[in-house]
Design a protein around this motif. Structure first.
Motif, mmCIF file in Angstrom:
data_model
loop_
_atom_site.group_PDB
_atom_site.id
_atom_site.type_symbol
_atom_site.label_atom_id
_atom_site.label_comp_id
_atom_site.label_asym_id
_atom_site.label_seq_id
_atom_site.Cartn_x
_atom_site.Cartn_y
_atom_site.Cartn_z
ATOM 1 N N LYS A 1 -4.254 6.592 0.890
ATOM 2 C CA LYS A 1 -3.863 5.691 1.320
ATOM 3 C C LYS A 1 -4.279 4.225 0.917
ATOM 4 O O LYS A 1 -5.624 3.647 0.724
ATOM 5 N N GLY A 2 -3.680 3.567 0.128
ATOM 6 C CA GLY A 2 -4.286 2.137 0.440
ATOM 7 C C GLY A 2 -3.656 1.203 -0.854
ATOM 8 O O GLY A 2 -2.496 1.899 -1.320
ATOM 9 N N ASN A 3 -3.666 0.209 -1.311
ATOM 10 C CA ASN A 3 -2.883 -0.901 -2.912
ATOM 11 C C ASN A 3 -4.121 -0.913 -4.106
ATOM 12 O O ASN A 3 -3.878 -1.303 -4.531
ATOM 13 N N ARG B 1 -11.368 0.217 3.236
ATOM 14 C CA ARG B 1 -10.837 1.861 3.661
ATOM 15 C C ARG B 1 -11.151 2.319 4.546
ATOM 16 O O ARG B 1 -12.576 2.268 5.177
ATOM 17 N N PRO C 1 0.812 -1.160 0.041
ATOM 18 C CA PRO C 1 -0.284 0.260 -0.286
ATOM 19 C C PRO C 1 1.115 0.867 -0.042
ATOM 20 O O PRO C 1 2.069 1.311 0.836
ATOM 21 N N SER D 1 6.050 5.208 1.313
ATOM 22 C CA SER D 1 5.679 3.342 0.691
ATOM 23 C C SER D 1 6.195 3.396 3.037
ATOM 24 O O SER D 1 7.482 3.473 2.806
#
Length: 571
Positions: free
Chosen positions: A131-133, A511, A87, A154
């Protein structure tokens, strides 16, 4: 309108910030095509070219900044970031540009350090954060001219990523478009083979762009992007390892420019096993880990040489052959048939079983409690399409129902009784589901207890421009309930919800920004086992998808039926 003389400052700043001096790319098509063919032109550069996807690498907890210039006001802008290994946190800001190129109007440029300070000291106007993948995009139909800064970080580990930015998003269409139904279907299942099928992308058939499909097979999980799969493939492949901090080149760079690494130890500390690296080198991971096969424009593919009785995950990516950009279909998974095929699957008391049923297929499950029992609790959780459930006790039919989502059945027990469960798949496509049968009390079950009705009720009269009030039923067992919200388009419908959502996915896939709250609730009196919640902070006239998850004592979660609500537009 910013003055043109400010752009000379921008160019000097960009060239100073980048590790390789270069001319700022523009969308002059002749120059653009020449630049895009010469990949070394953008090596380790801080400049994002207009209309091209670039790759980058982040060291953990070390942010990296990229810059993108919009030359005219009222220009469309689209920026897409694709995380690969982990992420990412990324932020897009609009930097303020200096109005004059010199202090006294002499035409002489200010010192470069001063120009950097002018741009970097000011945090700029924050436009978007994420923010996340997931593959996430910032899209604006009209933006002011200026210098746009993209900062990436990261925090979990060193990571690869891709970035695409363009000022002509409507004409570019860099990523292949997904069809109306983006799912990958399992159409045939054998002991060592699985046949996959999917609907073709409109990008190839309607728009005439060169598109091919690549299939990724592995045993761990589905991938959200092609670069995530490729990053996994390169984990044990020294050819794709990133350079260590403080070194300008990796073995890849020497191969790219026609050199072979020497045996002076430079490649050894990167884990290279051979000094002979071909320029046509292709990553060859172990077949047991992950495979990628590109099959041209066919939308049916049979995966062979699989192991019997093994679960595999399948992902399909539509790849634009001209730009090498890709889009992920909704992946699927399947377990190959056993070597010695069994007619029925034995269920263990209190253990959750994952079941896969091919399209129009059937599966038989057998449950034989070892001790006497008064009742059996049968829990059926369908992940995608509905399935038909039939239960017989010692040959006597107890129930026959279609199940979609989550259902819990209470069956009257009988000493030494045996239960045969038949599951029939959907006509639309393959089905996956979770099944639990148990004689234990609800407090010891892996899954939480559920009411008969798992709908979420919205109170229309309590709707406002910024809030909605909902209610749902509970049980006599004390469980944890978490509610999530997600803004969706006004035309978002039930069919689209079923296509996009895996009903077996838990709250850990959501999320953090979508979480409203979690609370514990129960009532000794089932007639009063109802709870309400007012969700605030919503936008007027917007549609939201609400989900309630009930979490059991062992961590297993079940989602209630999703609810679409809309706030009032005028109050």
């Amino acid at each position: 309108m910013r003055q043109c003389k400010g752009w000379s400052v921008v160019l000097l700043v960009l060239l100073g910030l980048g590790s390789v001096a270069q001319k700022l790319p523009t969308r002059d098509e002749g120059l653009f095509q020449m630049q895009i063919r010469d990949k070394s032109l953008f090596h380790d550069s801080s400049v994002i070219p207009d209309g091209a996807e670039i790759s980058g690498y982040l060291f953990r907890d070390t942010s990296k900044r990229y810059y993108f210039v919009v030359e005219e006001d009222n220009t469309p802008l689209s920026v897409t970031v694709t995380p690969c290994d982990a992420p990412l946190e990324w932020k897009l800001t609009l930097q303020e540009l200096p109005e004059e190129a010199s202090g006294e109007g002499s035409g002489e440029p200010e010192p470069l350090d001063q120009q950097k300070q002018q741009v970097t000291v000011d945090e700029g106007t924050e436009l978007f954060t994420y923010k996340g993948n997931d593959v996430e995009s910032y899209v604006a139909t009209s933006t002011p001219s200026g210098l746009y800064q993209l900062e990436l970080l990261s925090t979990e580990k060193d990571s690869n990523f891709k970035v695409y930015a363009t000022t002509t998003p409507e004409s570019d269409q860099p990523y292949p478009e997904l069809p109306y139904d983006p799912r990958v279907d399992v159409t045939a299942l054998g002991r060592t083979t699985v046949t996959l099928a999917w609907k073709p992308t409109p990008t190839g058939s309607l728009m005439g762009q060169p598109v091919q499909y690549c299939v990724v097979i592995n045993k761990e999980h589905n991938f959200k992007s092609m670069c995530a799969a490729e990053a996994k493939m390169s984990t044990d492949d020294a050819f794709m390892l990133a350079p260590k901090p403080g070194r300008d080149f990796s073995p890849f760079d020497f191969v790219h420019f026609g050199f072979v690494p020497s045996d002076n130890g430079f490649g050894k500390d990167r884990g290279l096993t051979s000094n002979k690296i071909s320029r046509a080198y292709t990553a060859k991971p172990r077949a047991s880990d992950i495979q990628k096969v590109c099959i041209g424009n066919k939308n049916i593919f049979t995966v062979s040489d699989l192991k019997p009785d093994t679960q595999y995950y399948f992902d399909v990516f539509a790849v634009n052959s001209a730009t090498n950009t890709s889009t992920a279909y909704v992946g699927t998974f399947a377990r190959t048939k056993e070597e010695a095929r069994q007619k029925t699957v034995e269920l263990k008391d209190g253990k959750v079983s994952d079941v896969f049923i091919k399209r129009k297929g059937s599966k038989f499950l057998r449950f034989a409690p070892v001790s006497s029992h008064q009742r059996v609790t049968l829990f059926v959780h369908t992940c995608l399409d509905a399935v038909q459930v039939q239960v017989r006790r010692d040959g006597k039919l107890l129930l026959s129902q279609n199940v979609e989502g989550v259902r819990q059945f209470q069956l009257r027990g009988k000493p030494k009784a045996k239960y045969l469960i038949r599951l029939r798949g959907s006509r639309k496509g393959a089905s996956t589901l979770k099944v639990l049968a148990t004689t234990r009390p609800s407090s010891k079950q892996p899954f939480p207890s559920l009411p008969e009705d798992t709908r979420i009720k919205a109170f229309d009269k309590l709707r406002t421009c910024s809030s909605v009030t909902v209610a749902w039923l509970g049980t006599q067992d004390r469980n944890k309930y978490c509610i999530y919200r997600k803004e969706v388009a006004d035309n978002y419908g039930e069919e689209q919800r079923r296509r996009e959502q895996n009903q077996c996915a838990g709250p850990e896939t959501r999320r953090k920004s979508e979480k409203v709250l979690c609370k514990y609730f129960h009532s000794p009196n089932l007639q009063k086992a109802v709870t309400t919640e007012t969700i605030t902070g919503l936008e007027p006239g917007k549609t939201y998808l609400l989900d309630v998850y009930v979490v059991g004592h062992s961590g297993h979660s079940v989602k209630y039926q999703s609810k679409l609500v809309k706030t009032r537009k005028y109050c």
